[in-house]
Design a protein around this motif. Structure first.
Motif, PDB file in Angstrom:
ATOM      1  N   TRP A   1     -40.052  19.901 -17.449  1.00 50.39           N
ATOM      2  CA  TRP A   1     -38.753  19.233 -17.418  1.00 50.39           C
ATOM      3  C   TRP A   1     -37.774  19.921 -16.477  1.00 50.39           C
ATOM      4  O   TRP A   1     -36.991  19.264 -15.807  1.00 50.39           O
ATOM      5  N   SER A   2     -37.827  21.250 -16.417  1.00 49.93           N
ATOM      6  CA  SER A   2     -36.820  21.899 -15.565  1.00 49.93           C
ATOM      7  C   SER A   2     -37.094  21.581 -14.088  1.00 49.93           C
ATOM      8  O   SER A   2     -36.160  21.425 -13.304  1.00 49.93           O
ATOM      9  N   THR A   3     -38.352  21.436 -13.711  1.00 47.07           N
ATOM     10  CA  THR A   3     -38.652  21.011 -12.338  1.00 47.07           C
ATOM     11  C   THR A   3     -38.055  19.631 -12.080  1.00 47.07           C
ATOM     12  O   THR A   3     -37.384  19.405 -11.073  1.00 47.07           O
ATOM     13  N   LEU A   4     -38.297  18.706 -13.000  1.00 48.45           N
ATOM     14  CA  LEU A   4     -37.807  17.341 -12.790  1.00 48.45           C
ATOM     15  C   LEU A   4     -36.283  17.286 -12.803  1.00 48.45           C
ATOM     16  O   LEU A   4     -35.675  16.585 -11.994  1.00 48.45           O
ATOM     17  N   SER A   5     -35.652  18.023 -13.721  1.00 46.36           N
ATOM     18  CA  SER A   5     -34.195  17.897 -13.741  1.00 46.36           C
ATOM     19  C   SER A   5     -33.566  18.598 -12.546  1.00 46.36           C
ATOM     20  O   SER A   5     -32.542  18.151 -12.035  1.00 46.36           O
ATOM     21  N   ALA A   6     -34.208  19.667 -12.055  1.00 47.37           N
ATOM     22  CA  ALA A   6     -33.663  20.304 -10.847  1.00 47.37           C
ATOM     23  C   ALA A   6     -33.794  19.373  -9.644  1.00 47.37           C
ATOM     24  O   ALA A   6     -32.898  19.280  -8.807  1.00 47.37           O
ATOM     25  N   LEU A   7     -34.899  18.654  -9.562  1.00 46.70           N
ATOM     26  CA  LEU A   7     -35.108  17.776  -8.409  1.00 46.70           C
ATOM     27  C   LEU A   7     -34.258  16.521  -8.479  1.00 46.70           C
ATOM     28  O   LEU A   7     -33.764  16.026  -7.467  1.00 46.70           O
ATOM     29  N   TYR A   8     -34.116  15.956  -9.667  1.00 46.08           N
ATOM     30  CA  TYR A   8     -33.524  14.620  -9.777  1.00 46.08           C
ATOM     31  C   TYR A   8     -32.232  14.578 -10.571  1.00 46.08           C
ATOM     32  O   TYR A   8     -31.632  13.510 -10.713  1.00 46.08           O
ATOM     33  N   GLY A   9     -31.805  15.689 -11.120  1.00 43.47           N
ATOM     34  CA  GLY A   9     -30.608  15.671 -11.956  1.00 43.47           C
ATOM     35  C   GLY A   9     -30.820  14.909 -13.252  1.00 43.47           C
ATOM     36  O   GLY A   9     -29.870  14.403 -13.845  1.00 43.47           O
ATOM     37  N   PHE A  10     -32.059  14.808 -13.729  1.00 46.46           N
ATOM     38  CA  PHE A  10     -32.309  14.141 -15.008  1.00 46.46           C
ATOM     39  C   PHE A  10     -31.584  14.892 -16.123  1.00 46.46           C
ATOM     40  O   PHE A  10     -31.422  16.106 -16.066  1.00 46.46           O
ATOM     41  N   SER A  11     -31.168  14.143 -17.142  1.00 46.93           N
ATOM     42  CA  SER A  11     -30.443  14.772 -18.251  1.00 46.93           C
ATOM     43  C   SER A  11     -31.073  14.340 -19.560  1.00 46.93           C
ATOM     44  O   SER A  11     -32.086  13.645 -19.594  1.00 46.93           O
ATOM     45  N   GLY A  12     -30.445  14.707 -20.630  1.00 47.64           N
ATOM     46  CA  GLY A  12     -30.945  14.346 -21.960  1.00 47.64           C
ATOM     47  C   GLY A  12     -30.988  12.848 -22.174  1.00 47.64           C
ATOM     48  O   GLY A  12     -31.736  12.352 -23.018  1.00 47.64           O
ATOM     49  N   GLU A  13     -30.189  12.112 -21.420  1.00 46.68           N
ATOM     50  CA  GLU A  13     -30.146  10.651 -21.585  1.00 46.68           C
ATOM     51  C   GLU A  13     -31.251   9.937 -20.806  1.00 46.68           C
ATOM     52  O   GLU A  13     -31.482   8.757 -20.995  1.00 46.68           O
ATOM     53  N   THR A  14     -31.884  10.651 -19.871  1.00 46.40           N
ATOM     54  CA  THR A  14     -32.890   9.996 -19.013  1.00 46.40           C
ATOM     55  C   THR A  14     -34.032   9.444 -19.863  1.00 46.40           C
ATOM     56  O   THR A  14     -34.593  10.144 -20.696  1.00 46.40           O
ATOM     57  N   ARG A  15     -34.351   8.171 -19.630  1.00 46.15           N
ATOM     58  CA  ARG A  15     -35.471   7.589 -20.367  1.00 46.15           C
ATOM     59  C   ARG A  15     -36.786   8.132 -19.839  1.00 46.15           C
ATOM     60  O   ARG A  15     -36.917   8.427 -18.645  1.00 46.15           O
TER      61      ARG A  15
END
Ligand code: TRP
Ligand code: SF4
Length: 443
Positions: free
Chosen positions: A164-178
């Protein structure tokens, strides 16, 4: 600075983008590998790349290579979309095999579309227009993401090693991301990498995209490298081949050595304790060939030995009203299936880089670099590089005024659209055959 593939930002400063993300600039020798480079490459619309050298080496060596890209069908196709399709058509003529994803999974995940709606759009807009632009659809290069089991299987597999940290660093995904949205980049990585799983095996794959897709490219390159059994790198002792796992080192090195000797590399030094093999006096060109060779022999016991893909990045067309060219705002874009009259009306209303009065423009010249009409010439309608240079110079020096410039562009645009319409009619009967069949779904 972050790039958001699903956002609505525009990009202006491409040199800065290159610098911030380590995208490489093209040298003249890169473009020259193609006998007839496409104008988009020649004119710098395709402004940067990652690892294009790999593709260039394959083209020069007459080795197999592929072009792979994808489209999220969420609206009508406009002139901005035409660029990637043209690049694919050009590379198909350069000898690349072609695979094209119709990203129905992504449209469902990121745009909340139904499968039916996105698949209908894909057929009508993307496939049909691609064929009209000259794509040879003979061996069914298009496929739907949800219809290709081996792509989805690969995405599940990749999900096992991406956190998850890779994805959120790349895309700014958050807790709300489906979660479906978070899954989309993995499906895209699978799109890009699955072409090397066929009988032709590991080979250079070029992914032509808009620069907004770069986070996906970086992710995919990392995933590919992560699954490799060997790292191949330049060292001060020549090209180094390093075994990653601790088991079976001897076997890996033996197979590597035999393959290298068979290819004519003789100045080899093995270092089993360091899990390393050096190909001394090997050059940067050798590096690429050796990497392909090693990926191929890794297949012996690693079905997921895949080469990192290469990518090219094109600039975005500015919308006719400034801002972004967007399918959902008709006044900003010209659709490939637009009626001539409607397109010309939009063009008449477009903003320009012109001055407040004709008198001022004659005196100090206008600003082609800030003009969407100039972009139309640059990307689509200028008949030759010389014609383009004339438009630019005349604009800059005040010899050309916006009204007549727009009507000239309008005339050329009319030809383009009318010709396209004719070709659409000619290829309509080929649309279904250009899409690989999907198995029946039960959801
Ligand atoms: N994400 C891309 C878009 O928004 C579509 C896409 C899906 C894609 N799979 C791909 C692009 C593989 C390049 C390669 O348009
Ligand atoms: Fe744009 Fe043409 Fe006007 Fe120059 S003359 S600013 S290119 S419309």
């Amino acid at each position: 600075m972050q790039i958001d593939p699903w956002g609505s930002s525009t990009y202006q400063d491409y040199a800065r983008l290159r610098e911030a993300f380590g995208i490489e600039a093209f040298g003249p020798e890169d473009v020259a590998v193609f006998r007839d480079p496409h104008p988009l490459l020649r004119r710098g619309v395709v402004f940067g790349h990652r690892d294009f050298g790999r593709v260039a080496a394959a083209v020069r060596g007459h080795d197999p290579w592929s072009v792979m890209t994808g489209f999220m069908p969420s609206g009508r196709l406009h002139l901005g979309h035409k660029m990637v399709l043209e690049q694919v058509v050009a590379h198909q003529k350069h000898g690349a095999s072609v695979a094209l994803a119709l990203a129905d999974f992504e449209a469902m995940a990121a745009r909340n579309m139904t499968r039916q709606a996105t698949q209908d759009l894909a057929r009508r807009e993307y496939v049909h227009n691609a064929l009209a632009l000259g794509l040879d659809g003979g061996d069914a290069p298009f496929y739907f993401q949800t219809g290709r089991r081996r792509v989805l299987d690969l995405a599940y597999l990749f999900a096992g090693r991406v956190n998850w940290s890779t994805l959120s660093a790349l895309y700014g995904f958050s807790g709300e991301t489906r979660l479906a949205h978070a899954m989309a980049p993995l499906v895209q990585a699978a799109d890009i990498l699955h072409v090397q799983m066929d009988q032709d095996g590991p080979r250079p794959v070029l992914v032509p995209v808009g620069v907004d897709q770069d986070p996906h490219i970086r992710l995919t390159r990392d995933i590919a490298q992560d699954w490799r059994t060997m790292n191949v790198q330049m060292t001060d002792q020549g090209v180094g081949v390093f075994v990653k796992p601790d088991e079976g080192v001897k076997g890996h090195l033996e197979r590597a050595e035999a393959a290298l000797r068979a290819e004519g590399y003789s100045d080899l030094k093995r270092h089993d304790a360091y899990k390393a093999l050096y190909v001394r006096s090997a050059t940067a060109t050798d590096l690429r060939r050796i990497d392909v060779l090693m990926a191929r022999i890794e297949r012996h016991d690693n079905p997921h030995a895949l080469l990192r893909p290469s990518a090219t990045f094109h600039r975005f067309m500015t919308g006719l009203q400034g801002g972004k060219m967007s399918s959902s705002r008709p006044e900003t874009s010209i659709y490939l299936t637009e009626e001539v009259k409607a397109a010309q009306d939009k063009l008449k209303r477009a903003v320009t880089g012109g001055r407040a009065s004709a008198e001022e423009q004659r005196r100090i010249g206008a600003e082609p670099d800030k003009c969407p009409v100039y972009e139309l010439y640059l990307y689509h309608v200028a008949e030759s590089d010389a014609h383009l240079a004339t438009v630019y110079d005349e604009c800059k020096t005040g010899k050309r005024l916006c009204g007549s410039c727009k009507s000239e562009a309008g005339g050329l645009l009319a030809n383009l659209l009318a010709g396209h319409k004719e070709r659409r009619d000619e290829v309509e009967h080929l649309v279904d055959a250009a899409i690989a069949p999907s198995p029946a779904h039960n959801s």
